[in-house]
Design a protein around this motif. Structure first.
Motif, PDB file in Angstrom:
ATOM      1  N   LYS A   1     -62.136  37.835  98.306  1.00 38.92           N
ATOM      2  CA  LYS A   1     -63.552  38.126  98.540  1.00 38.92           C
ATOM      3  C   LYS A   1     -63.740  39.491  99.201  1.00 38.92           C
ATOM      4  O   LYS A   1     -64.680  40.221  98.874  1.00 38.92           O
ATOM      5  CB  LYS A   1     -64.179  37.037  99.412  1.00 38.92           C
ATOM      6  CG  LYS A   1     -64.312  35.709  98.727  1.00 38.92           C
ATOM      7  CD  LYS A   1     -64.907  34.685  99.664  1.00 38.92           C
ATOM      8  CE  LYS A   1     -64.950  33.318  99.041  1.00 38.92           C
ATOM      9  NZ  LYS A   1     -65.499  32.317  99.962  1.00 38.92           N
ATOM     10  N   MET A   2     -62.835  39.833 100.116  1.00 38.03           N
ATOM     11  CA  MET A   2     -62.928  41.138 100.767  1.00 38.03           C
ATOM     12  C   MET A   2     -62.660  42.270  99.781  1.00 38.03           C
ATOM     13  O   MET A   2     -63.315  43.319  99.836  1.00 38.03           O
ATOM     14  CB  MET A   2     -61.963  41.213 101.945  1.00 38.03           C
ATOM     15  CG  MET A   2     -62.402  40.407 103.139  1.00 38.03           C
ATOM     16  SD  MET A   2     -61.245  40.454 104.504  1.00 38.03           S
ATOM     17  CE  MET A   2     -61.312  42.162 104.959  1.00 38.03           C
ATOM     18  N   LYS A   3     -61.699  42.067  98.869  1.00 45.42           N
ATOM     19  CA  LYS A   3     -61.437  43.079  97.842  1.00 45.42           C
ATOM     20  C   LYS A   3     -62.654  43.265  96.948  1.00 45.42           C
ATOM     21  O   LYS A   3     -63.005  44.399  96.591  1.00 45.42           O
ATOM     22  CB  LYS A   3     -60.226  42.693  96.996  1.00 45.42           C
ATOM     23  CG  LYS A   3     -58.915  42.880  97.688  1.00 45.42           C
ATOM     24  CD  LYS A   3     -57.744  42.756  96.730  1.00 45.42           C
ATOM     25  CE  LYS A   3     -57.678  41.392  96.093  1.00 45.42           C
ATOM     26  NZ  LYS A   3     -56.475  41.174  95.280  1.00 45.42           N
TER      27      LYS A   3
ATOM     28  N   ILE B   1     -67.419  46.388  95.204  1.00 46.72           N
ATOM     29  CA  ILE B   1     -68.862  46.504  94.988  1.00 46.72           C
ATOM     30  C   ILE B   1     -69.444  47.572  95.901  1.00 46.72           C
ATOM     31  O   ILE B   1     -70.252  48.410  95.477  1.00 46.72           O
ATOM     32  CB  ILE B   1     -69.539  45.141  95.202  1.00 46.72           C
ATOM     33  CG1 ILE B   1     -69.131  44.177  94.096  1.00 46.72           C
ATOM     34  CG2 ILE B   1     -71.056  45.286  95.255  1.00 46.72           C
ATOM     35  CD1 ILE B   1     -69.569  42.755  94.326  1.00 46.72           C
ATOM     36  N   GLY B   2     -69.023  47.576  97.171  1.00 52.53           N
ATOM     37  CA  GLY B   2     -69.499  48.591  98.098  1.00 52.53           C
ATOM     38  C   GLY B   2     -69.081  49.989  97.686  1.00 52.53           C
ATOM     39  O   GLY B   2     -69.842  50.948  97.839  1.00 52.53           O
ATOM     40  N   PHE B   3     -67.865  50.122  97.166  1.00 49.99           N
ATOM     41  CA  PHE B   3     -67.396  51.434  96.712  1.00 49.99           C
ATOM     42  C   PHE B   3     -68.241  51.936  95.548  1.00 49.99           C
ATOM     43  O   PHE B   3     -68.607  53.109  95.505  1.00 49.99           O
ATOM     44  CB  PHE B   3     -65.928  51.350  96.316  1.00 49.99           C
ATOM     45  CG  PHE B   3     -65.273  52.687  96.130  1.00 49.99           C
ATOM     46  CD1 PHE B   3     -64.816  53.393  97.220  1.00 49.99           C
ATOM     47  CD2 PHE B   3     -65.115  53.227  94.873  1.00 49.99           C
ATOM     48  CE1 PHE B   3     -64.216  54.630  97.060  1.00 49.99           C
ATOM     49  CE2 PHE B   3     -64.515  54.451  94.698  1.00 49.99           C
ATOM     50  CZ  PHE B   3     -64.064  55.160  95.794  1.00 49.99           C
TER      51      PHE B   3
ATOM     52  N   ILE C   1     -65.680  44.652 105.524  1.00 52.30           N
ATOM     53  CA  ILE C   1     -65.726  44.080 106.868  1.00 52.30           C
ATOM     54  C   ILE C   1     -66.785  42.981 106.943  1.00 52.30           C
ATOM     55  O   ILE C   1     -66.549  41.901 107.497  1.00 52.30           O
ATOM     56  CB  ILE C   1     -65.995  45.177 107.919  1.00 52.30           C
ATOM     57  CG1 ILE C   1     -64.781  46.101 108.022  1.00 52.30           C
ATOM     58  CG2 ILE C   1     -66.329  44.580 109.274  1.00 52.30           C
ATOM     59  CD1 ILE C   1     -65.024  47.347 108.826  1.00 52.30           C
ATOM     60  N   GLY C   2     -67.949  43.238 106.365  1.00 51.25           N
ATOM     61  CA  GLY C   2     -69.008  42.226 106.363  1.00 51.25           C
ATOM     62  C   GLY C   2     -68.616  40.988 105.591  1.00 51.25           C
ATOM     63  O   GLY C   2     -68.919  39.859 106.007  1.00 51.25           O
TER      64      GLY C   2
END
Length: 80
Positions: free
Chosen positions: A19-21, A26-28, A74-75
């Motif tokens: 999930k963090m990846k 998505i953030g990138f 992080i979120g």
């Protein structure tokens, strides 16, 4: 009525790291898009053309993508 298939014990949902990846990815992507917009407008405002324009916009895109991707990861990690 057909019988239910037996439960398989090896298959679960995505792990917290997965999930963090995904959050980082998505953030990138979002950071790259916003970096292209804001970096492109600011570079054109400064009067950059040609190679200067491409390098400055590329740098803004990578910086924006890395920053926003890190915060999204992080979120997502906090929510796990």
């Amino acid at each position: 009525m057909p019988a239910m298939p037996p439960a398989s014990y090896g298959q679960g949902g995505p792990t917290c790291f997965d999930k963090m990846k995904m959050g980082f990815t998505i953030g990138f992507c979002v950071g790259m898009a916003s970096g292209a917009l804001f970096g492109g407008f600011s570079a054109l405002r400064y009067g950059f053309r040609g190679r200067e324009l491409v390098t400055s916009v590329g740098k803004m895109m990578v910086q924006g993508g890395g920053t926003f991707g890190t915060f999204m990861a992080i979120g997502t990690g906090i929510r796990c």
